[in-house]
Scaffold this motif. Structure first.
Motif, PDB file in Angstrom:
ATOM      1  N   GLU A   1       0.833  -1.204   0.000  1.00 38.17           N
ATOM      2  CA  GLU A   1       0.000   0.000   0.000  1.00 38.17           C
ATOM      3  C   GLU A   1       0.872   1.260   0.000  1.00 38.17           C
ATOM      4  O   GLU A   1       0.551   2.239  -0.678  1.00 38.17           O
ATOM      5  N   THR A   2       1.988   1.239   0.727  1.00 37.05           N
ATOM      6  CA  THR A   2       2.929   2.364   0.728  1.00 37.05           C
ATOM      7  C   THR A   2       3.531   2.541  -0.659  1.00 37.05           C
ATOM      8  O   THR A   2       3.657   3.664  -1.159  1.00 37.05           O
ATOM      9  N   PHE A   3       3.900   1.422  -1.302  1.00 37.83           N
ATOM     10  CA  PHE A   3       4.436   1.466  -2.658  1.00 37.83           C
ATOM     11  C   PHE A   3       3.426   2.074  -3.630  1.00 37.83           C
ATOM     12  O   PHE A   3       3.768   2.938  -4.445  1.00 37.83           O
ATOM     13  N   LEU A   4       2.161   1.630  -3.535  1.00 39.50           N
ATOM     14  CA  LEU A   4       1.129   2.181  -4.415  1.00 39.50           C
ATOM     15  C   LEU A   4       0.942   3.675  -4.186  1.00 39.50           C
ATOM     16  O   LEU A   4       0.737   4.435  -5.133  1.00 39.50           O
ATOM     17  N   GLU A   5       1.014   4.114  -2.939  1.00 36.91           N
ATOM     18  CA  GLU A   5       0.874   5.532  -2.626  1.00 36.91           C
ATOM     19  C   GLU A   5       2.019   6.331  -3.257  1.00 36.91           C
ATOM     20  O   GLU A   5       1.791   7.403  -3.830  1.00 36.91           O
ATOM     21  N   ARG A   6       3.240   5.792  -3.189  1.00 36.05           N
ATOM     22  CA  ARG A   6       4.382   6.480  -3.823  1.00 36.05           C
ATOM     23  C   ARG A   6       4.190   6.545  -5.336  1.00 36.05           C
ATOM     24  O   ARG A   6       4.506   7.559  -5.965  1.00 36.05           O
ATOM     25  N   LEU A   7       3.673   5.463  -5.940  1.00 36.84           N
ATOM     26  CA  LEU A   7       3.408   5.483  -7.384  1.00 36.84           C
ATOM     27  C   LEU A   7       2.376   6.547  -7.746  1.00 36.84           C
ATOM     28  O   LEU A   7       2.529   7.264  -8.729  1.00 36.84           O
ATOM     29  N   ARG A   8       1.318   6.632  -6.944  1.00 36.50           N
ATOM     30  CA  ARG A   8       0.281   7.640  -7.210  1.00 36.50           C
ATOM     31  C   ARG A   8       0.852   9.050  -7.099  1.00 36.50           C
ATOM     32  O   ARG A   8       0.540   9.921  -7.915  1.00 36.50           O
ATOM     33  N   GLU A   9       1.681   9.270  -6.082  1.00 34.64           N
ATOM     34  CA  GLU A   9       2.290  10.593  -5.910  1.00 34.64           C
ATOM     35  C   GLU A   9       3.206  10.927  -7.074  1.00 34.64           C
ATOM     36  O   GLU A   9       3.212  12.057  -7.570  1.00 34.64           O
ATOM     37  N   ALA A  10       3.995   9.940  -7.541  1.00 35.17           N
ATOM     38  CA  ALA A  10       4.892  10.164  -8.671  1.00 35.17           C
ATOM     39  C   ALA A  10       4.088  10.466  -9.942  1.00 35.17           C
ATOM     40  O   ALA A  10       4.450  11.355 -10.724  1.00 35.17           O
ATOM     41  N   LYS A  11       2.993   9.743 -10.129  1.00 36.97           N
ATOM     42  CA  LYS A  11       2.150   9.975 -11.304  1.00 36.97           C
ATOM     43  C   LYS A  11       1.524  11.365 -11.232  1.00 36.97           C
ATOM     44  O   LYS A  11       1.503  12.093 -12.225  1.00 36.97           O
TER      45      LYS A  11
ATOM     46  N   LYS B   1       2.713  13.978  -9.695  1.00 36.98           N
ATOM     47  CA  LYS B   1       3.768  14.965  -9.921  1.00 36.98           C
ATOM     48  C   LYS B   1       4.107  15.051 -11.394  1.00 36.98           C
ATOM     49  O   LYS B   1       4.247  16.155 -11.944  1.00 36.98           O
ATOM     50  N   ALA B   2       4.204  13.902 -12.066  1.00 32.49           N
ATOM     51  CA  ALA B   2       4.512  13.904 -13.498  1.00 32.49           C
ATOM     52  C   ALA B   2       3.409  14.603 -14.289  1.00 32.49           C
ATOM     53  O   ALA B   2       3.692  15.396 -15.199  1.00 32.49           O
ATOM     54  N   GLU B   3       2.148  14.339 -13.947  1.00 34.80           N
ATOM     55  CA  GLU B   3       1.039  15.001 -14.634  1.00 34.80           C
ATOM     56  C   GLU B   3       1.049  16.502 -14.376  1.00 34.80           C
ATOM     57  O   GLU B   3       0.809  17.299 -15.280  1.00 34.80           O
ATOM     58  N   PHE B   4       1.368  16.904 -13.156  1.00 30.87           N
ATOM     59  CA  PHE B   4       1.418  18.332 -12.840  1.00 30.87           C
ATOM     60  C   PHE B   4       2.573  19.001 -13.591  1.00 30.87           C
ATOM     61  O   PHE B   4       2.413  20.085 -14.155  1.00 30.87           O
ATOM     62  N   ASP B   5       3.739  18.351 -13.622  1.00 28.29           N
ATOM     63  CA  ASP B   5       4.882  18.907 -14.353  1.00 28.29           C
ATOM     64  C   ASP B   5       4.558  19.052 -15.831  1.00 28.29           C
ATOM     65  O   ASP B   5       4.902  20.065 -16.461  1.00 28.29           O
ATOM     66  N   GLN B   6       3.871  18.051 -16.405  1.00 26.70           N
ATOM     67  CA  GLN B   6       3.480  18.122 -17.807  1.00 26.70           C
ATOM     68  C   GLN B   6       2.518  19.292 -18.027  1.00 26.70           C
ATOM     69  O   GLN B   6       2.647  20.034 -18.998  1.00 26.70           O
TER      70      GLN B   6
END
Length: 139
Positions: free
Chosen positions: A106-116, A118-123
């Motif tokens: 669940e922690t791993f999935l949360e980090r993936l969601r945060e990374a996604k 951030k990537a969408e916001f940067d784009q």
């Protein structure tokens, strides 16, 4: 002469209501709704009783009757002692390890969601900067 007693108390066998409830739970929320509708069709007080019971037991508002609370229910069942201390210790260790793995996942999935995110916001920010024409961000 010694008297032999039944090691299983009579109350250990669930009644028809408990068995019916468990069966409907195993089929999911749709089975509860179907039973309620059939109750209304055949004899409206039965349908009303199903409706009140579903609201009272919070089955009406959960995502799924059997899956929403299944881990807690399964966990309570699995913590019952089998009478074999070695097996009980093994079972408890395995459950603890699985809970730890679930938490890590669940922690791993949360980090993936945060990374996604951030990537969408940067784009978004890059596209916005390109629309301004000069590459500077608008305030």
């Amino acid at each position: 002469m010694t008297m032999m007693t039944d090691p299983v108390p009579a109350t250990s066998h669930p009644g028809w209501f408990s068995r019916s409830e468990a069966w409907l739970d195993s089929k999911g929320k749709g089975a509860w709704i179907a039973a309620m509708v059939l109750g209304f069709v055949f004899f409206w007080p039965i349908g009303l009783a199903f409706l009140f019971y579903m609201i009272w037991s919070k089955r009406m508002f959960s995502k799924s009757c059997s899956r929403h609370g299944s881990w807690n229910t399964s966990r309570m069942t699995m913590t019952k002692s089998t009478g074999n201390s070695a097996f009980d210790a093994y079972k408890e260790e395995t459950l603890r390890r699985l809970e730890e793995e679930q938490t890590n996942f669940e922690t791993f999935l949360e980090r993936l969601r945060e990374a996604k995110d951030k990537a969408e916001f940067d784009q978004f920010m890059e596209e916005r900067a390109k629309k301004n024409g000069d590459g500077t961000e608008a305030a």
